[in-house]
Design a protein around this motif. Structure first.
Motif, PDB file in Angstrom:
ATOM      1  N   TRP A 160       0.751  -1.410  -0.022  1.00 46.05           N
ATOM      2  CA  TRP A 160      -0.083   0.255  -0.077  1.00 46.05           C
ATOM      3  C   TRP A 160       0.820   1.301   0.006  1.00 46.05           C
ATOM      4  O   TRP A 160       0.342   2.391  -0.561  1.00 46.05           O
ATOM      5  CB  TRP A 160      -0.784  -0.193   1.321  1.00 46.05           C
ATOM      6  CG  TRP A 160      -1.857  -1.057   1.289  1.00 46.05           C
ATOM      7  CD1 TRP A 160      -2.456  -1.682   0.111  1.00 46.05           C
ATOM      8  CD2 TRP A 160      -2.469  -1.597   2.282  1.00 46.05           C
ATOM      9  NE1 TRP A 160      -3.430  -2.860   0.674  1.00 46.05           N
ATOM     10  CE2 TRP A 160      -3.508  -2.669   2.010  1.00 46.05           C
ATOM     11  CE3 TRP A 160      -2.615  -1.191   3.764  1.00 46.05           C
ATOM     12  CZ2 TRP A 160      -4.193  -3.069   2.901  1.00 46.05           C
ATOM     13  CZ3 TRP A 160      -3.220  -1.800   4.522  1.00 46.05           C
ATOM     14  CH2 TRP A 160      -4.009  -2.699   4.195  1.00 46.05           C
ATOM     15  N   LEU A 161       2.065   1.295   0.805  1.00 49.88           N
ATOM     16  CA  LEU A 161       2.552   2.407   0.705  1.00 49.88           C
ATOM     17  C   LEU A 161       3.484   2.734  -0.319  1.00 49.88           C
ATOM     18  O   LEU A 161       4.305   3.794  -0.448  1.00 49.88           O
ATOM     19  CB  LEU A 161       3.745   2.388   2.133  1.00 49.88           C
ATOM     20  CG  LEU A 161       2.882   2.244   3.441  1.00 49.88           C
ATOM     21  CD1 LEU A 161       3.849   2.228   4.700  1.00 49.88           C
ATOM     22  CD2 LEU A 161       2.126   3.598   3.646  1.00 49.88           C
ATOM     23  N   THR A 162       3.653   1.909  -1.320  1.00 50.11           N
ATOM     24  CA  THR A 162       4.487   2.174  -2.455  1.00 50.11           C
ATOM     25  C   THR A 162       3.424   2.773  -3.725  1.00 50.11           C
ATOM     26  O   THR A 162       4.057   3.298  -4.719  1.00 50.11           O
ATOM     27  CB  THR A 162       4.857   0.715  -3.249  1.00 50.11           C
ATOM     28  OG1 THR A 162       3.610  -0.236  -3.504  1.00 50.11           O
ATOM     29  CG2 THR A 162       5.835   0.097  -2.359  1.00 50.11           C
ATOM     30  N   SER A 163       2.173   2.853  -3.350  1.00 51.55           N
ATOM     31  CA  SER A 163       1.147   3.479  -4.011  1.00 51.55           C
ATOM     32  C   SER A 163       1.125   4.893  -3.901  1.00 51.55           C
ATOM     33  O   SER A 163       0.757   5.362  -2.784  1.00 51.55           O
ATOM     34  CB  SER A 163      -0.202   2.706  -4.056  1.00 51.55           C
ATOM     35  OG  SER A 163      -1.136   3.653  -4.884  1.00 51.55           O
ATOM     36  N   PRO A 164       1.341   6.104  -4.661  1.00 51.07           N
ATOM     37  CA  PRO A 164       1.279   7.513  -4.435  1.00 51.07           C
ATOM     38  C   PRO A 164      -0.141   7.587  -4.039  1.00 51.07           C
ATOM     39  O   PRO A 164      -0.184   8.681  -3.052  1.00 51.07           O
ATOM     40  CB  PRO A 164       1.729   8.051  -5.753  1.00 51.07           C
ATOM     41  CG  PRO A 164       2.449   7.036  -6.407  1.00 51.07           C
ATOM     42  CD  PRO A 164       1.908   5.745  -6.172  1.00 51.07           C
ATOM     43  N   ARG A 165      -1.239   7.140  -4.782  1.00 58.01           N
ATOM     44  CA  ARG A 165      -2.593   7.775  -4.213  1.00 58.01           C
ATOM     45  C   ARG A 165      -2.853   7.236  -2.918  1.00 58.01           C
ATOM     46  O   ARG A 165      -3.405   8.060  -2.225  1.00 58.01           O
ATOM     47  CB  ARG A 165      -3.628   6.725  -5.327  1.00 58.01           C
ATOM     48  CG  ARG A 165      -3.458   7.298  -6.595  1.00 58.01           C
ATOM     49  CD  ARG A 165      -4.514   6.886  -7.530  1.00 58.01           C
ATOM     50  NE  ARG A 165      -4.402   7.223  -8.832  1.00 58.01           N
ATOM     51  CZ  ARG A 165      -5.052   6.807 -10.009  1.00 58.01           C
ATOM     52  NH1 ARG A 165      -5.964   5.460  -9.622  1.00 58.01           N
ATOM     53  NH2 ARG A 165      -4.973   7.254 -10.987  1.00 58.01           N
TER      54      ARG A 165
ATOM     55  N   VAL B 298      -0.689   6.806  -0.478  1.00 57.42           N
ATOM     56  CA  VAL B 298       0.135   7.659   0.580  1.00 57.42           C
ATOM     57  C   VAL B 298      -0.559   9.124   0.649  1.00 57.42           C
ATOM     58  O   VAL B 298      -0.767   9.539   1.971  1.00 57.42           O
ATOM     59  CB  VAL B 298       1.579   7.568   0.067  1.00 57.42           C
ATOM     60  CG1 VAL B 298       2.300   8.650   0.810  1.00 57.42           C
ATOM     61  CG2 VAL B 298       2.212   6.174   0.369  1.00 57.42           C
ATOM     62  N   THR B 299      -0.968   9.372  -0.601  1.00 52.08           N
ATOM     63  CA  THR B 299      -1.743  10.696  -0.468  1.00 52.08           C
ATOM     64  C   THR B 299      -2.818  10.777   0.248  1.00 52.08           C
ATOM     65  O   THR B 299      -3.131  11.701   1.163  1.00 52.08           O
ATOM     66  CB  THR B 299      -2.071  11.351  -1.866  1.00 52.08           C
ATOM     67  OG1 THR B 299      -0.795  11.283  -2.549  1.00 52.08           O
ATOM     68  CG2 THR B 299      -2.456  12.730  -1.976  1.00 52.08           C
ATOM     69  N   MET B 300      -3.853   9.947   0.180  1.00 50.51           N
ATOM     70  CA  MET B 300      -4.916   9.533   1.050  1.00 50.51           C
ATOM     71  C   MET B 300      -4.681   9.605   2.298  1.00 50.51           C
ATOM     72  O   MET B 300      -5.306  10.238   3.211  1.00 50.51           O
ATOM     73  CB  MET B 300      -5.804   8.671   0.484  1.00 50.51           C
ATOM     74  CG  MET B 300      -6.355   8.913  -0.868  1.00 50.51           C
ATOM     75  SD  MET B 300      -7.354  10.444  -0.947  1.00 50.51           S
ATOM     76  CE  MET B 300      -8.556  10.260  -0.093  1.00 50.51           C
ATOM     77  N   LEU B 301      -3.831   8.997   2.659  1.00 50.01           N
ATOM     78  CA  LEU B 301      -3.241   8.707   4.304  1.00 50.01           C
ATOM     79  C   LEU B 301      -2.753   9.973   4.781  1.00 50.01           C
ATOM     80  O   LEU B 301      -3.151  10.384   5.880  1.00 50.01           O
ATOM     81  CB  LEU B 301      -2.245   7.786   4.395  1.00 50.01           C
ATOM     82  CG  LEU B 301      -2.576   6.104   4.326  1.00 50.01           C
ATOM     83  CD1 LEU B 301      -1.526   5.180   4.432  1.00 50.01           C
ATOM     84  CD2 LEU B 301      -3.497   5.827   5.631  1.00 50.01           C
ATOM     85  N   LEU B 302      -1.908  10.878   4.094  1.00 54.01           N
ATOM     86  CA  LEU B 302      -1.648  12.094   4.301  1.00 54.01           C
ATOM     87  C   LEU B 302      -2.801  13.208   4.683  1.00 54.01           C
ATOM     88  O   LEU B 302      -2.778  13.687   5.502  1.00 54.01           O
ATOM     89  CB  LEU B 302      -0.472  12.722   3.372  1.00 54.01           C
ATOM     90  CG  LEU B 302       0.776  11.775   3.627  1.00 54.01           C
ATOM     91  CD1 LEU B 302       1.917  12.472   2.433  1.00 54.01           C
ATOM     92  CD2 LEU B 302       1.480  12.180   4.993  1.00 54.01           C
TER      93      LEU B 302
END
Length: 132
Positions: free
Chosen positions: A18-23, A25-29
């Motif tokens: 999951w953390l390799t997907s930019p989408r 990571v963006t949603m988590l941030l």
């Protein structure tokens, strides 16, 4: 995490994926920022307003969240009459409290201004008597 690990032995591999997907990571941030923002604004609001007003505002925000999610995900939530009745009762209670609290706040402001002008005139009279 213990329960999640027990149910999925590949949990940490999934998290790494999951953390390799930019989408993701963006949603988590964005989720972290919005979570912190809501709590900071809530605390700032509580410094200047009563807790009941905060609860009413939070209730209306949750209604908007339900409404927006129902519209975005095309949920047939409002087809059920009990749901519509429950939301209507909740919103009407919030609206009634807002109206009552607003009118009480205006009355309190008028009384405060009358009290402060009476205090000021009493101080002026006291200063005049002492100066005589």
């Amino acid at each position: 995490l213990i329960v999640a690990e027990a149910e999925d032995p590949n949990l940490w591999q999934s998290v790494a994926t999951w953390l390799t997907s930019p989408r993701i990571v963006t949603m988590l941030l964005l989720s972290f920022v919005s979570f912190a923002g809501v709590h900071i604004v809530g605390l700032a609001f509580l410094k200047d307003a009563p807790a009941t007003s905060f609860q009413v505002l939070y209730n209306m925000a949750n209604f908007l969240l339900v409404l927006i999610s129902a519209l975005l995900f095309q949920d047939r939530l409002f087809d059920l009459p009990l749901v519509v009745i429950g939301i209507s009762v909740s919103l009407s209670g919030s609206l009634a409290y807002s109206l009552v609290a607003g009118s009480a706040g205006e009355d309190g402001k008028e009384e405060d201004s009358e009290a402060s002008s009476a205090t000021a005139s009493a101080k002026e009279k006291s200063a005049t008597v002492k100066g005589s």
